[in-house]
Enzyme design. Sequence first.
Site, mmCIF file in Angstrom:
data_model
loop_
_atom_site.group_PDB
_atom_site.id
_atom_site.type_symbol
_atom_site.label_atom_id
_atom_site.label_comp_id
_atom_site.label_asym_id
_atom_site.label_seq_id
_atom_site.Cartn_x
_atom_site.Cartn_y
_atom_site.Cartn_z
ATOM 1 N N GLY A 160 0.843 -1.124 -0.135
ATOM 2 C CA GLY A 160 -0.012 0.061 0.014
ATOM 3 C C GLY A 160 0.866 1.176 -0.010
ATOM 4 N N ARG B 207 1.299 -4.894 -5.393
ATOM 5 C CA ARG B 207 1.436 -6.211 -4.729
ATOM 6 C C ARG B 207 1.738 -7.322 -5.727
ATOM 7 N NH1 ARG B 207 -2.635 -3.445 -1.354
ATOM 8 N NH2 ARG B 207 -1.595 -3.298 0.872
ATOM 9 N N ASP C 49 4.223 -4.062 6.546
ATOM 10 C CA ASP C 49 4.431 -5.309 7.020
ATOM 11 C C ASP C 49 4.769 -6.269 6.105
ATOM 12 O OD1 ASP C 49 4.870 -6.885 9.275
ATOM 13 O OD2 ASP C 49 2.947 -7.579 9.485
ATOM 14 N N THR D 54 3.689 3.104 5.924
ATOM 15 C CA THR D 54 2.173 2.523 6.137
ATOM 16 C C THR D 54 1.581 3.470 6.882
ATOM 17 O OG1 THR D 54 0.568 0.880 6.918
ATOM 18 C CG2 THR D 54 2.884 0.898 7.972
ATOM 19 N N ASP E 120 -1.124 2.723 8.651
ATOM 20 C CA ASP E 120 -1.794 2.121 9.374
ATOM 21 C C ASP E 120 -0.919 2.211 11.007
ATOM 22 O OD1 ASP E 120 -3.532 1.029 7.950
ATOM 23 O OD2 ASP E 120 -2.319 -0.667 7.027
ATOM 24 N N ASP F 84 0.939 0.229 12.031
ATOM 25 C CA ASP F 84 1.068 -1.058 12.939
ATOM 26 C C ASP F 84 2.392 -1.961 13.007
ATOM 27 O OD1 ASP F 84 1.096 -1.633 10.136
ATOM 28 O OD2 ASP F 84 -0.279 -3.253 10.045
ATOM 29 N N ARG G 136 -5.859 -1.206 9.740
ATOM 30 C CA ARG G 136 -6.037 -2.678 10.008
ATOM 31 C C ARG G 136 -6.147 -3.029 11.527
ATOM 32 N NH1 ARG G 136 -1.816 -5.672 5.601
ATOM 33 N NH2 ARG G 136 -0.228 -4.930 7.233
HETATM 34 P P1 ADP Z 1 2.256 -4.048 2.987
HETATM 35 O O1 ADP Z 1 3.711 -3.886 2.557
HETATM 36 O O2 ADP Z 1 1.705 -2.682 2.547
HETATM 37 O O3 ADP Z 1 1.829 -4.765 4.068
HETATM 38 P P2 ADP Z 1 1.106 -6.348 1.517
HETATM 39 O O4 ADP Z 1 1.078 -7.253 2.836
HETATM 40 O O5 ADP Z 1 0.150 -6.586 0.687
HETATM 41 O O6 ADP Z 1 1.395 -5.021 1.679
HETATM 42 O O7 ADP Z 1 2.654 -7.123 0.888
HETATM 43 C C1 ADP Z 1 3.394 -6.379 -0.287
HETATM 44 C C2 ADP Z 1 4.096 -7.379 -1.018
HETATM 45 O O8 ADP Z 1 5.070 -7.791 -0.214
HETATM 46 C C3 ADP Z 1 3.099 -8.495 -1.361
HETATM 47 O O9 ADP Z 1 2.432 -8.422 -2.671
HETATM 48 C C4 ADP Z 1 4.248 -9.455 -1.715
HETATM 49 O O10 ADP Z 1 5.196 -9.243 -3.023
HETATM 50 C C5 ADP Z 1 5.204 -9.155 -0.583
HETATM 51 N N1 ADP Z 1 5.192 -9.888 0.528
HETATM 52 C C6 ADP Z 1 4.179 -9.870 1.527
HETATM 53 N N2 ADP Z 1 4.342 -10.961 2.317
HETATM 54 C C7 ADP Z 1 5.285 -11.699 1.613
HETATM 55 C C8 ADP Z 1 5.769 -13.079 2.367
HETATM 56 N N3 ADP Z 1 5.378 -13.615 3.361
HETATM 57 N N4 ADP Z 1 6.567 -13.623 1.528
HETATM 58 C C9 ADP Z 1 7.250 -13.088 0.375
HETATM 59 N N5 ADP Z 1 6.674 -11.787 -0.099
HETATM 60 C C10 ADP Z 1 5.770 -11.332 0.553
#
Ligand code: ADP
Length: 383
Positions: free
Chosen positions: A16, A110, A141, A164, A166, A168, A210
């Site tokens: 995000g 993502r 995260d 972020t 959030d 969080d 979140r």
């Molecule tokens: P944010 O970083 O805002 O929390 P997301 O949780 O959607 O957003 O994570 C963003 C991107 O980071 C995901 O689309 C993926 O490419 C990568 N990612 C998230 N979790 C994992 C994971 N456990 N292993 C590998 N890549 C991850």
Amino acid sequence: MSTFPDRPVAVLCSGGDSPGMNAFLRAVTRLGLNRHQIPVLGIRDGYQGLVRAARQVNGHPAELAKLKARIVANTGAKGLIELDQDIILMDHACVSGIVGRGGTLLGSARCLEFHKPEVRRSVIDLLTSLGVHALVVVGGDGSLTGARLLADESDLRVIGVPATIDNDLQFTELALGVDTAVHTLVWAVDHFIDTARSHRRVMVLETMGRDCGDLARMAAVASGAEMVITPEGGAVTHERLIEYAAKIETSMTRGRRHAIVLVAEGVKFSHDTTPDRSRAYVLRDAFESYFRRAGAPYPDLEVRPSVLGHLQRGGHATPQDCILASRFAENAWESLLSPEPQNGITALQHNRVVVVPFGAEDMPDRARFSRKMDELHEDLSSW
Ligand code: ADP
């Protein structure tokens, strides 16, 4: 034609978006060029851009040579805007005028494929073949989890930067974008108050965050919102809902003419049969049914729910976020260039910018801060 730069550092924004990402991109690029004389490669659309480029090259030396030639031939705005490249050699001009602009110049995305080890391997191979020795990942995260895996699975130096709205991420007092999002919420509350006061209404505004209630509670203290409901207190029971409604009603009998209630999106209800329903609407129904009970003093009291949504992600970054982004960039460089390799995440702890290891423990102060803020809000807003 210029040669491909030696040992560049790559930067990407993932997940995000949040205000402050552009300030970070400007700072990391300018510090690289001006202070450290190290070129920076910007990656478009987070991990997705790396995966696309890796797939294009697919281990073929000729394709790699073509990619390198494209990158050096089309630097800065040309590669970024005109040619829509996935990897751009950043220059001074392409980060000019973006310091406070919301969103991210490089785009963010993502990338579900990045969960697969073989896809990460292809990305590591690509970065290695480009001579990249360090990667900076700006995101929340999930993005930082991806960064940690890259660090574990390669010899790359990897620095994460928490971004972020959030808030969080419990190892830092603030992530990039939080201050701007609070500012936006205060602006929104100001607008809702005008109409709420004119009609003696209760406005229930659902905020992002979140599972963390910080955004809502900070905005409540800063805006003067009458009530804030956050996930940290556990699932909201039916009795608690009645208490909230009774409190609003009592304040009306004492002369209050409106109420603004902020509810964080992570709030859960113990009796909830439709957990996907917006929190603001669940509260509206509960409050109105209480206000309409027989013999109630304000049976016509209206409750208007609004889900503020992605409005909170946008807008000009506040000076505080721009400063924090620049400080994070400075520390990211220091960490990357330190003689002892240190992978990790930039963090604000006790108002100092530090780099903590991936998987660092939560700051105990964060939970204490939330409790203190709740008490402060309670004593500031009760009538
Ligand atoms: P944010 O970083 O805002 O929390 P997301 O949780 O959607 O957003 O994570 C963003 C991107 O980071 C995901 O689309 C993926 O490419 C990568 N990612 C998230 N979790 C994992 C994971 N456990 N292993 C590998 N890549 C991850």
